[in-house]
Design an enzyme around this catalytic site. Structure first.
Site, PDB file in Angstrom:
ATOM      1  N   GLY A  77       1.007  -1.293  -0.046  1.00 35.54           N
ATOM      2  CA  GLY A  77       0.100   0.167  -0.138  1.00 35.54           C
ATOM      3  C   GLY A  77       0.860   1.289   0.013  1.00 35.54           C
ATOM      4  O   GLY A  77       1.917   1.062  -0.239  1.00 35.54           O
ATOM      5  N   ASN A  78       0.228   2.298   0.335  1.00 35.53           N
ATOM      6  CA  ASN A  78       0.960   3.766   0.279  1.00 35.53           C
ATOM      7  C   ASN A  78       0.254   4.729   1.393  1.00 35.53           C
ATOM      8  O   ASN A  78      -0.698   4.259   2.001  1.00 35.53           O
ATOM      9  CB  ASN A  78       1.010   4.391  -1.070  1.00 35.53           C
ATOM     10  CG  ASN A  78      -0.509   4.595  -1.510  1.00 35.53           C
ATOM     11  OD1 ASN A  78      -0.981   5.360  -1.048  1.00 35.53           O
ATOM     12  ND2 ASN A  78      -0.840   3.998  -2.666  1.00 35.53           N
ATOM     13  N   ARG A  79       0.940   5.644   1.714  1.00 30.57           N
ATOM     14  CA  ARG A  79       0.372   6.539   2.675  1.00 30.57           C
ATOM     15  C   ARG A  79      -0.636   7.472   2.401  1.00 30.57           C
ATOM     16  O   ARG A  79      -0.747   8.425   3.094  1.00 30.57           O
ATOM     17  CB  ARG A  79       1.630   6.983   3.286  1.00 30.57           C
ATOM     18  CG  ARG A  79       2.827   6.334   3.849  1.00 30.57           C
ATOM     19  CD  ARG A  79       3.907   6.839   4.542  1.00 30.57           C
ATOM     20  NE  ARG A  79       3.660   7.673   5.549  1.00 30.57           N
ATOM     21  CZ  ARG A  79       3.898   8.858   5.642  1.00 30.57           C
ATOM     22  NH1 ARG A  79       4.390   9.634   4.554  1.00 30.57           N
ATOM     23  NH2 ARG A  79       3.556   9.551   6.749  1.00 30.57           N
ATOM     24  N   SER A  80      -1.013   7.417   1.249  1.00 27.94           N
ATOM     25  CA  SER A  80      -2.150   8.223   0.769  1.00 27.94           C
ATOM     26  C   SER A  80      -3.650   8.421   1.839  1.00 27.94           C
ATOM     27  O   SER A  80      -3.993   7.194   2.069  1.00 27.94           O
ATOM     28  CB  SER A  80      -2.696   8.195  -0.698  1.00 27.94           C
ATOM     29  OG  SER A  80      -3.703   9.000  -0.943  1.00 27.94           O
TER      30      SER A  80
ATOM     31  N   ALA B 178      -3.725   7.577  -5.244  1.00 27.32           N
ATOM     32  CA  ALA B 178      -2.291   7.264  -5.101  1.00 27.32           C
ATOM     33  C   ALA B 178      -2.509   5.762  -5.786  1.00 27.32           C
ATOM     34  O   ALA B 178      -3.040   4.828  -4.882  1.00 27.32           O
ATOM     35  CB  ALA B 178      -1.565   7.240  -3.915  1.00 27.32           C
TER      36      ALA B 178
END
Ligand code: C5P
Length: 229
Positions: free
Chosen positions: A29-32, A96
């Site tokens: 995943g990502n931090r968006s 994102a």
């Protein structure tokens, strides 16, 4: 107050961050947080637009008065955005999206003893949803992408943005400085909007809602399409 300058416009906004599953319990995943996309949806609805919000794992509540389409992976986001874009005037890709996903999604949890000290993961490229929308015929009248660059040097960031807007074929690119304390998962934002030629057409610094309104101002100035696909 901005007034109803987006009345009658149909706007699709993607927000949040995709998750690409590895096994039943893990993902890449990502931090968006989804805050900027949610602020865009809120601002667009307040200005009279009919808004579809394609939402990937928002950390903030979605605004009232929008058509919410929850998704998880990049491929799900693509399907939802493309379906909504077929009848939209404007698409804003604030999400994102993972550039790669695990080549396989394991049916059972990956065990640490099966790999040893180094675990290699095969990833395959996800489709570039923004570039695909921009190439489609017919396509929405206005397509807006985001670029989250981490370069500290503003000139270097601008150059990367110029290259990106050309590569993706979108009409506008919101260039966003991202770092550990700025951009992702924060309340405020610092952006410039580039047009197709890579020229700066607007800029804003402040709350994500004020940044959203600055981006929507560019869309209003781009004009109202007189035909729909
Ligand atoms: O190439 P990059 O990931 O920096 O581009 C960011 C922009 O492209 C964002 O608008 C994002 O929503 C979009 N994107 C996409 N599909 C991908 C990756 C990014 O539409 N697979």
């Amino acid at each position: 107050l901005a007034g109803q300058d987006l009345a009658g416009r149909r706007i699709v906004i993607s927000a949040g961050g995709t998750r690409e599953p590895l096994d039943p319990v893990r993902y890449l995943g990502n931090r968006s947080s989804g805050r900027q996309g949610v602020a865009l949806a809120e601002a667009a609805a307040a200005r009279g637009a009919s808004v579809i919000l394609v939402a990937a794992h928002l950390e903030v509540p979605p605004p009232a008065g929008v058509d919410l389409r929850p998704v998880s992976t990049a491929l799900e986001l693509q399907a939802a955005v493309e379906a909504a874009a077929a009848t939209a005037d404007v698409v804003i890709m604030a999400a994102a999206v993972a550039d790669y996903r695990p080549a396989e999604r394991r049916a059972d949890k990956i065990k640490k003893d099966e790999a040893g000290d180094t675990f290699r993961l095969d990833l395959v490229k996800n489709p570039d949803i923004l570039a695909g929308l921009a190439r489609a015929v017919p396509r929405p009248a206005v397509i807006v992408g985001f670029a989250a660059e981490t370069e500290a040097d503003p000139a270097a960031r601008l150059e990367l943005g110029r290259q990106k807007v050309a590569r993706k074929g979108c009409d506008y690119l919101v260039l966003n400085r991202v770092g550990w304390s700025q951009g992702f998962a924060t309340e405020s934002n610092d952006i410039v909007v580039l047009d197709r030629r890579g020229d700066i057409v607007n800029e804003a610094s402040g709350t994500k809602l004020s940044v959203a309104n600055c981006i929507l101002d560019v869309i209003v100035q781009a004009g109202t399409p007189d035909h729909h696909p």
